[in-house]
Design a protein around this motif. Structure first.
Motif: not given
Length: 295
Positions: A208-217, A223-229, A240-249
């Protein structure tokens, strides 16, 4: 040289920023592309990667953006009105030295009208607040308590002047990260993403670095922006974090064409902020690079 004469200081981040990359540049350096024309940093923060690359590539064209308008305003004022900003910061430094706690909370609660006043306020609070955190409540109000500093370096005129010179040709705007798709289109472009990290525990949730959170969605959208680029041949790097979720996506062929799945590199980083002091120290992070990064 007289004592009051300005001295040259190498440009570096002028803000303390949780998760800043200054100490990781040495580990990132082997993966930076050798050739590119325009550099994009959509989560600007402290800007450590920009400051490094701009000194390595004197003709660098940079587009620096962030969703945080207070942050972007500070960068623009350092670029365009640095001498006026320095005078305001000296005023903050003088008042802070008289009664730091009372003055800090009066500045934190005050509303400023001009861009310069807002920029000076942000830099003052950043240099005196707890651990250089930037955090807002649901009303968009900065709510970090005062830090425990005996003599904080609130105004650094030589650093600000050198940063101003480096920022002079840069395009600096408030912009959401996905807008980079409107501009980065080819192998001449390099994009570095440093988003709010995906939390690996309940005590590491600083999304929550601003009023807008940055969650899974939002992480999946990124990730989709990264893939398109990457599909366009743009050189892309992401931390990013070294965790199962980030590694998977970032390893999942549902997000990338199989031949475009990026490289995931482990980076050793120091964690200085955690509510549990025993959990501060070395941690592993991920540096994610498109396959075109070194072409």
């Amino acid at each position: 040289m007289s004592a009051s004469a300005p001295s040259f200081v190498l440009p570096r981040p002028f803000l303390k920023w949780a998760g800043g990359k200054t100490r990781l540049i040495g580990q990132y350096q082997p993966y930076f592309p050798k050739k590119f024309k325009t550099y994009y940093e959509p989560f600007l923060g402290g800007g450590a990667v920009f400051f490094y690359l701009a000194q390595q590539h004197p003709s660098l064209q940079a587009v620096l953006t962030d969703i945080n308008p207070e942050l972007i305003n500070a960068y623009c004022c350092v670029r365009d009105q640095v001498e006026e900003l320095i005078l305001l910061l000296f005023e903050h430094q003088s008042e802070h030295s008289k009664d730091n706690k009372e003055y800090y909370y009066s500045v934190r609660s005050r509303t400023y009208k001009t861009d310069l006043e807002k920029a000076a306020r942000l830099i003052y609070l950043n240099r005196t607040c707890y651990n250089g955190l930037y955090r807002e409540n649901s009303k968009g109000e900065f709510n970090v308590p005062i830090g425990r500093y005996k003599n904080p370096n609130i105004c650094q005129p030589d650093l600000l002047r050198s940063v101003s010179s480096l920022l002079a040709p840069a395009q600096i705007e408030v912009r959401k990260f996905d807008r980079v798709l409107d501009f980065a289109t080819s192998g001449e472009d390099f994009v570095y993403f440093d988003p709010p990290y995906y939390p690996i525990s309940s005590t590491s949730d600083f999304t929550a670095y601003s009023r807008e959170n940055f969650k899974q969605a939002e992480q999946i959208q990124l990730r989709d922006v990264f893939a398109e680029l990457a599909e366009r041949g743009v050189k892309v790097m992401l931390s990013n974090s070294n965790c199962d979720f980030i590694e998977k996506i970032y390893s999942d062929s549902e997000g990338f064409k199989r031949e475009r799945i990026p490289k995931l590199i482990e980076i050793s980083a120091s964690r200085g902020i955690n509510s549990n002091s025993c959990k501060r120290g070395k941690v592993k992070e991920l540096l994610i690079c498109s396959l075109s990064i070194n072409t």
